[in-house]
Design a protein around this motif. Structure first.
Motif, PDB file in Angstrom:
ATOM      1  N   SER A  52       0.825  -1.211   0.000  1.00  0.00           N
ATOM      2  CA  SER A  52       0.000   0.000   0.000  1.00  0.00           C
ATOM      3  C   SER A  52       0.853   1.253   0.000  1.00  0.00           C
ATOM      4  O   SER A  52       2.038   1.217   0.331  1.00  0.00           O
ATOM      5  N   ARG A  54       0.387   5.222   1.501  1.00  0.00           N
ATOM      6  CA  ARG A  54      -0.384   6.242   2.217  1.00  0.00           C
ATOM      7  C   ARG A  54      -0.033   7.596   1.630  1.00  0.00           C
ATOM      8  O   ARG A  54       1.134   7.920   1.420  1.00  0.00           O
ATOM      9  N   ILE A  63      -5.301   5.972   1.188  1.00  0.00           N
ATOM     10  CA  ILE A  63      -4.407   4.825   1.001  1.00  0.00           C
ATOM     11  C   ILE A  63      -4.764   4.154  -0.314  1.00  0.00           C
ATOM     12  O   ILE A  63      -5.943   3.973  -0.636  1.00  0.00           O
ATOM     13  N   TYR A  65      -4.379   0.643  -2.138  1.00  0.00           N
ATOM     14  CA  TYR A  65      -4.102  -0.776  -1.917  1.00  0.00           C
ATOM     15  C   TYR A  65      -3.809  -1.412  -3.270  1.00  0.00           C
ATOM     16  O   TYR A  65      -4.674  -1.460  -4.130  1.00  0.00           O
ATOM     17  N   PHE A  72      -5.854  -1.855  -8.370  1.00  0.00           N
ATOM     18  CA  PHE A  72      -5.712  -1.128  -7.108  1.00  0.00           C
ATOM     19  C   PHE A  72      -7.048  -0.530  -6.692  1.00  0.00           C
ATOM     20  O   PHE A  72      -7.955  -0.340  -7.508  1.00  0.00           O
ATOM     21  N   HIS A  74      -8.258   2.840  -4.308  1.00  0.00           N
ATOM     22  CA  HIS A  74      -7.818   4.070  -3.651  1.00  0.00           C
ATOM     23  C   HIS A  74      -8.959   4.523  -2.743  1.00  0.00           C
ATOM     24  O   HIS A  74     -10.052   4.811  -3.214  1.00  0.00           O
ATOM     25  N   HIS A 139      -1.378  -4.689   3.451  1.00  0.00           N
ATOM     26  CA  HIS A 139      -2.596  -3.868   3.391  1.00  0.00           C
ATOM     27  C   HIS A 139      -3.075  -3.588   4.809  1.00  0.00           C
ATOM     28  O   HIS A 139      -3.693  -4.436   5.432  1.00  0.00           O
TER      29      HIS A 139
END
Length: 143
Positions: A52, A54, A63, A65, A72, A74, A139
């Motif tokens: 991940s 941040r 974040i 992932y 992904f 968001h 994660h």
């Protein structure tokens, strides 16, 4: 026939030897550079896949992932979300939010070569001011 003609004299043997040496050197150079490029891509891929990122700016925290399948999610603290796909290059992670109205879709790339998990760095973005990014291993749970 060409090799037979080249080896008929000392000069021919020298040319053959030089040609073979040059061919061997070029082949080794190509193989080494291909391996180096692959290992760079692997380094960046390991930082992203299953992990991940941040992101904190003046307005929010979110974040991203990254799943190992190249997708992904968001998620912003305020509840906003987006999805898309990601890929790696020899020094960067590139992400594309989907769907989007552009054709071809716009892609955002982030330089990650040499970064480590837990590392935080700041950059100035023309729209969001100072943006702090931290690479997270795995994660973390959503807040």
């Amino acid at each position: 026939m060409y090799i037979k003609l080249m080896t008929g004299s000392k000069l021919g043997k020298f040319k053959l030897c030089t040609t073979l040496s040059l061919l061997t050197f070029v082949t080794m150079f190509v193989c080494i550079n291909t391996y180096a490029a692959d290992s760079d891509i692997d380094e960046v891929h390991k930082l992203v896949s299953g992990n991940s990122l941040r992101i904190v700016n003046y307005a929010a925290e979110s974040i991203i992932y990254f799943d190992s399948d190249g997708s992904f999610s968001h998620l912003a603290v305020q509840g906003e979300s987006s999805q898309g796909k990601w890929r790696t290059t020899k020094d960067s992670m590139c992400a594309t939010v989907l769907p989007q109205p552009y054709n071809p879709p716009k892609e955002f790339c982030l330089y990650l070569k040499g970064r480590k998990f837990g590392e935080t760095w700041s950059e100035i973005d023309e729209h969001n001011g100072e943006v702090k990014r931290t690479l997270l291993n795995g994660h973390p749970p959503q807040k």
